[in-house]
Design a protein around this motif. Sequence first.
Motif, PDB file in Angstrom:
ATOM      1  N   ARG A   1       1.015  -1.567  -0.339  1.00 41.95           N
ATOM      2  CA  ARG A   1       0.021   0.095   0.004  1.00 41.95           C
ATOM      3  C   ARG A   1       0.912   1.217   0.464  1.00 41.95           C
ATOM      4  NH1 ARG A   1      -5.870  -0.827   2.218  1.00 41.95           N
ATOM      5  NH2 ARG A   1      -6.361  -2.587   0.728  1.00 41.95           N
ATOM      6  N   GLN A   2       1.788   1.184   0.655  1.00 44.10           N
ATOM      7  CA  GLN A   2       2.774   2.737   0.742  1.00 44.10           C
ATOM      8  C   GLN A   2       3.261   2.778  -0.292  1.00 44.10           C
ATOM      9  OE1 GLN A   2       2.876   4.942   2.907  1.00 44.10           O
ATOM     10  NE2 GLN A   2       4.077   4.309   4.429  1.00 44.10           N
ATOM     11  N   SER A   3       3.923   1.518  -1.412  1.00 46.24           N
ATOM     12  CA  SER A   3       4.407   1.681  -2.504  1.00 46.24           C
ATOM     13  C   SER A   3       2.968   2.404  -3.778  1.00 46.24           C
ATOM     14  CB  SER A   3       4.956   0.462  -2.958  1.00 46.24           C
ATOM     15  OG  SER A   3       5.479  -0.190  -2.878  1.00 46.24           O
ATOM     16  N   THR A   4       1.922   1.883  -3.233  1.00 49.09           N
ATOM     17  CA  THR A   4       0.809   2.207  -4.357  1.00 49.09           C
ATOM     18  C   THR A   4       0.588   3.815  -4.255  1.00 49.09           C
ATOM     19  OG1 THR A   4      -0.197   0.272  -3.804  1.00 49.09           O
ATOM     20  CG2 THR A   4      -1.976   2.246  -4.755  1.00 49.09           C
ATOM     21  N   PHE A   5       0.857   4.507  -2.603  1.00 51.49           N
ATOM     22  CA  PHE A   5       0.568   5.767  -2.296  1.00 51.49           C
ATOM     23  C   PHE A   5       1.757   6.280  -2.586  1.00 51.49           C
ATOM     24  CE2 PHE A   5       1.813   9.216   0.773  1.00 51.49           C
ATOM     25  CZ  PHE A   5       0.706   9.848   1.176  1.00 51.49           C
ATOM     26  N   ILE A   6       3.227   5.889  -2.572  1.00 51.39           N
ATOM     27  CA  ILE A   6       4.026   7.009  -3.213  1.00 51.39           C
ATOM     28  C   ILE A   6       4.184   6.282  -4.947  1.00 51.39           C
ATOM     29  CG2 ILE A   6       6.226   5.384  -4.067  1.00 51.39           C
ATOM     30  CD1 ILE A   6       5.810   8.427  -1.658  1.00 51.39           C
ATOM     31  N   THR A   7       3.444   6.093  -5.159  1.00 49.76           N
ATOM     32  CA  THR A   7       2.989   6.062  -6.577  1.00 49.76           C
ATOM     33  C   THR A   7       2.000   7.166  -6.854  1.00 49.76           C
ATOM     34  OG1 THR A   7       3.599   3.700  -6.906  1.00 49.76           O
ATOM     35  CG2 THR A   7       2.145   5.520  -9.018  1.00 49.76           C
ATOM     36  N   PHE A   8       1.543   7.299  -6.322  1.00 50.96           N
ATOM     37  CA  PHE A   8       0.280   8.639  -6.058  1.00 50.96           C
ATOM     38  C   PHE A   8       1.109  10.161  -6.158  1.00 50.96           C
ATOM     39  CE2 PHE A   8      -1.582  11.044  -3.261  1.00 50.96           C
ATOM     40  CZ  PHE A   8      -2.467  12.284  -3.821  1.00 50.96           C
ATOM     41  N   LYS A   9       1.408  10.068  -4.846  1.00 53.40           N
ATOM     42  CA  LYS A   9       1.628  11.627  -4.299  1.00 53.40           C
ATOM     43  C   LYS A   9       2.518  11.628  -5.197  1.00 53.40           C
ATOM     44  CE  LYS A   9       2.466  14.318  -1.575  1.00 53.40           C
ATOM     45  NZ  LYS A   9       2.800  15.086  -2.618  1.00 53.40           N
ATOM     46  N   LEU A  10       4.370  11.062  -6.117  1.00 52.49           N
ATOM     47  CA  LEU A  10       5.015  11.317  -6.702  1.00 52.49           C
ATOM     48  C   LEU A  10       4.198  11.936  -8.148  1.00 52.49           C
ATOM     49  CD1 LEU A  10       7.470   9.010  -6.298  1.00 52.49           C
ATOM     50  CD2 LEU A  10       8.192  11.376  -5.890  1.00 52.49           C
ATOM     51  N   GLY A  11       3.752  11.234  -8.459  1.00 54.88           N
ATOM     52  CA  GLY A  11       2.198  11.957 -10.110  1.00 54.88           C
ATOM     53  C   GLY A  11       1.594  12.826  -9.701  1.00 54.88           C
ATOM     54  N   ASP A  12       1.309  13.326  -8.249  1.00 55.69           N
ATOM     55  CA  ASP A  12       0.776  14.011  -8.155  1.00 55.69           C
ATOM     56  C   ASP A  12       1.378  15.423  -7.837  1.00 55.69           C
ATOM     57  OD1 ASP A  12      -1.940  16.026  -6.691  1.00 55.69           O
ATOM     58  OD2 ASP A  12      -0.465  15.597  -4.943  1.00 55.69           O
ATOM     59  N   ALA A  13       2.820  15.921  -7.758  1.00 58.28           N
ATOM     60  CA  ALA A  13       3.572  16.246  -8.074  1.00 58.28           C
ATOM     61  C   ALA A  13       4.166  17.386  -8.528  1.00 58.28           C
ATOM     62  CB  ALA A  13       4.610  16.279  -6.516  1.00 58.28           C
ATOM     63  N   VAL A  14       4.652  16.487  -9.877  1.00 59.85           N
ATOM     64  CA  VAL A  14       5.679  16.866 -10.824  1.00 59.85           C
ATOM     65  C   VAL A  14       4.970  17.770 -11.681  1.00 59.85           C
ATOM     66  CG1 VAL A  14       6.689  15.816 -12.975  1.00 59.85           C
ATOM     67  CG2 VAL A  14       6.910  14.936 -10.549  1.00 59.85           C
ATOM     68  N   THR A  15       3.888  17.474 -12.464  1.00 62.55           N
ATOM     69  CA  THR A  15       3.127  18.010 -13.221  1.00 62.55           C
ATOM     70  C   THR A  15       2.846  20.310 -13.281  1.00 62.55           C
ATOM     71  OG1 THR A  15       1.181  17.227 -13.863  1.00 62.55           O
ATOM     72  CG2 THR A  15       2.970  16.206 -15.194  1.00 62.55           C
ATOM     73  N   ASN A  16       2.278  19.577 -11.663  1.00 63.46           N
ATOM     74  CA  ASN A  16       2.041  20.945 -11.421  1.00 63.46           C
ATOM     75  C   ASN A  16       2.900  22.602 -11.180  1.00 63.46           C
ATOM     76  OD1 ASN A  16      -0.515  20.303  -9.147  1.00 63.46           O
ATOM     77  ND2 ASN A  16       0.456  19.443  -8.024  1.00 63.46           N
ATOM     78  N   ILE A  17       3.798  22.229 -12.070  1.00 68.70           N
ATOM     79  CA  ILE A  17       4.612  23.314 -12.586  1.00 68.70           C
ATOM     80  C   ILE A  17       5.055  23.525 -13.761  1.00 68.70           C
ATOM     81  CG2 ILE A  17       6.806  22.396 -10.253  1.00 68.70           C
ATOM     82  CD1 ILE A  17       8.463  21.779 -12.363  1.00 68.70           C
ATOM     83  N   ILE A  18       3.597  23.148 -14.248  1.00 69.49           N
ATOM     84  CA  ILE A  18       3.896  23.684 -15.540  1.00 69.49           C
ATOM     85  C   ILE A  18       2.340  23.353 -16.304  1.00 69.49           C
ATOM     86  CG2 ILE A  18       4.067  20.766 -16.414  1.00 69.49           C
ATOM     87  CD1 ILE A  18       6.447  22.448 -18.190  1.00 69.49           C
ATOM     88  N   THR A  19       1.752  22.830 -15.587  1.00 66.04           N
ATOM     89  CA  THR A  19       0.581  22.789 -15.862  1.00 66.04           C
ATOM     90  C   THR A  19      -0.562  24.022 -16.129  1.00 66.04           C
ATOM     91  OG1 THR A  19      -1.957  21.914 -16.016  1.00 66.04           O
ATOM     92  CG2 THR A  19      -0.427  22.316 -13.357  1.00 66.04           C
ATOM     93  N   PRO A  20      -1.302  25.355 -17.363  1.00 63.55           N
ATOM     94  CA  PRO A  20      -1.628  26.005 -17.104  1.00 63.55           C
ATOM     95  C   PRO A  20      -3.289  25.896 -15.982  1.00 63.55           C
ATOM     96  CG  PRO A  20      -1.772  24.856 -19.288  1.00 63.55           C
ATOM     97  CD  PRO A  20      -0.948  24.270 -18.206  1.00 63.55           C
ATOM     98  N   LEU A  21      -3.088  25.167 -15.715  1.00 65.44           N
ATOM     99  CA  LEU A  21      -4.845  24.603 -14.761  1.00 65.44           C
ATOM    100  C   LEU A  21      -3.873  24.615 -13.735  1.00 65.44           C
ATOM    101  CD1 LEU A  21      -6.271  21.456 -16.474  1.00 65.44           C
ATOM    102  CD2 LEU A  21      -6.686  24.256 -17.069  1.00 65.44           C
ATOM    103  N   SER A  22      -3.039  25.411 -13.117  1.00 57.07           N
ATOM    104  CA  SER A  22      -2.679  25.425 -11.553  1.00 57.07           C
ATOM    105  C   SER A  22      -3.118  27.128 -11.555  1.00 57.07           C
ATOM    106  CB  SER A  22      -1.241  24.309 -11.587  1.00 57.07           C
ATOM    107  OG  SER A  22      -0.525  25.600 -10.074  1.00 57.07           O
TER     108      SER A  22
END
Length: 456
Positions: free
Chosen positions: A388-409
């Motif tokens: 479950r921890q691996s599944t969570f970290i997969t979500f967490k990393l995917g949640d962070a990266v594209t925030n710095i480039i998406t125009p929807l932010s």
Amino acid sequence: MPDVFVILFGFMILVMIMSYIVPAGSYERIKNNGLTQVSTDSFQYIDAMPLGFLDLFTAIHQGLTGASGIIFLILVVGGSLKVIESTGAINNGIYRLIHLAKGNHNVLIVMFCTTFAIFSSVGIAPNLAIAFIPIGLLLSRSLQLDPIVGVSMIFLGAYAGFAGGVFDPVVTVTGQKIAELPLFSGFLFRGVIFLVFLSITIVYICRYAQRVRSNPDNSFMGHVGTAPDPKDGELEAAPVLSLSHRIVLLLIPVAIGTFLYGGFNFGWGIKELSAVFIILGIVTAAICRVTPNDFVKRMMAGANEVMYGALVVGVAAAVIVLLKQASLIDTIVHGIVSSLDGHGKIMAMQLLYAFNLTFNGLITSGTGQAAIVMPIMVPIGDMLEVTRQSTFITFKLGDAVTNIITPLSGTLMACLAIARVSYVEWFRFALPLVLIWVVVGGLFVAIAVSINYGPF
């Protein structure tokens, strides 16, 4: 760009349409070591359960009430942190950093990136960066650097810390609660992620700053981007960091440490975490001599600032309510697991990571994304025999990266607007860093799966 609530309501309409087209399905659930898991070979199609027009709106109420624990936690955290911010401790601490650096741009970049990364990692939302962009602009222009540097050492620092989310009481807690993990568990691995992402970001910004210092034409904004702006004014004199401010700044790690001790020894959860933050706010007010009435006003002001994000959690949860009512979650899980069959655990989780990176470009709210994605990712991870921890970290990393480039932010676009940096200029600057973050995040997902990254 459509508001996140518009996007979420669009998803709700999509689910209602899907209920008439996609077959309903169901897995049997079993309890295994205290975790609710799906029985891998138990999937079967069941009678369709199409949604009605009224279901579309009653789901919002159900989503809000179902996510009430997380929603109230966000309001409490937002209120308590507002009390701390209103004392001036954070502002004065940052100004002290500026004057300690004595004009060295590399030292300033390291200080600012690290400071905002730490803030973000302990729950002070990255959108706080908006308030400090003017300071970043003053610094960058006084050092003959362009506004991109002024934005990046604050904004990118915040999201480097957000990627690890080591002790984030909002997004990390939301994701781990859905995954039925002990709150803040696995913090050592996330701490490594924090250090790696922060180091990469600092090196990236420093290299760009050095290129601009050596030749202003290397700026993505052109030579004019490094020219002083008379509208910027002058930097304030170094304030005195009082004893009360020093104590207040120390209270945050003490509060987090107290909760960790209670969580690992007494099984503390969301209600205790809310209590810890309420106590943190009260103690801060007492130390800084904030009157009871002013304390309440500041708590309410802070809660008001995070109300939008808190309600996003409830409306995002409404999407899951509809998927459950139509019995579509298990059908989706079954379809994804079938498509991942034969890829191996590491490759399968990489594909889920890629999906989350893409999805985050639409739903930039971390808590909103967790409310939608985690109920789907958890059973997929279970059937792939991934922790479950691996599944969570997969979500967490995917949640962070594209925030710095998406125009929807909204945070990104606000920072760029204040700095008068065009989105195209920022995109050209940030794209290589985004690609580096994507690769590094993928490596951490692979490591987590390989070592069976567990609860602690």
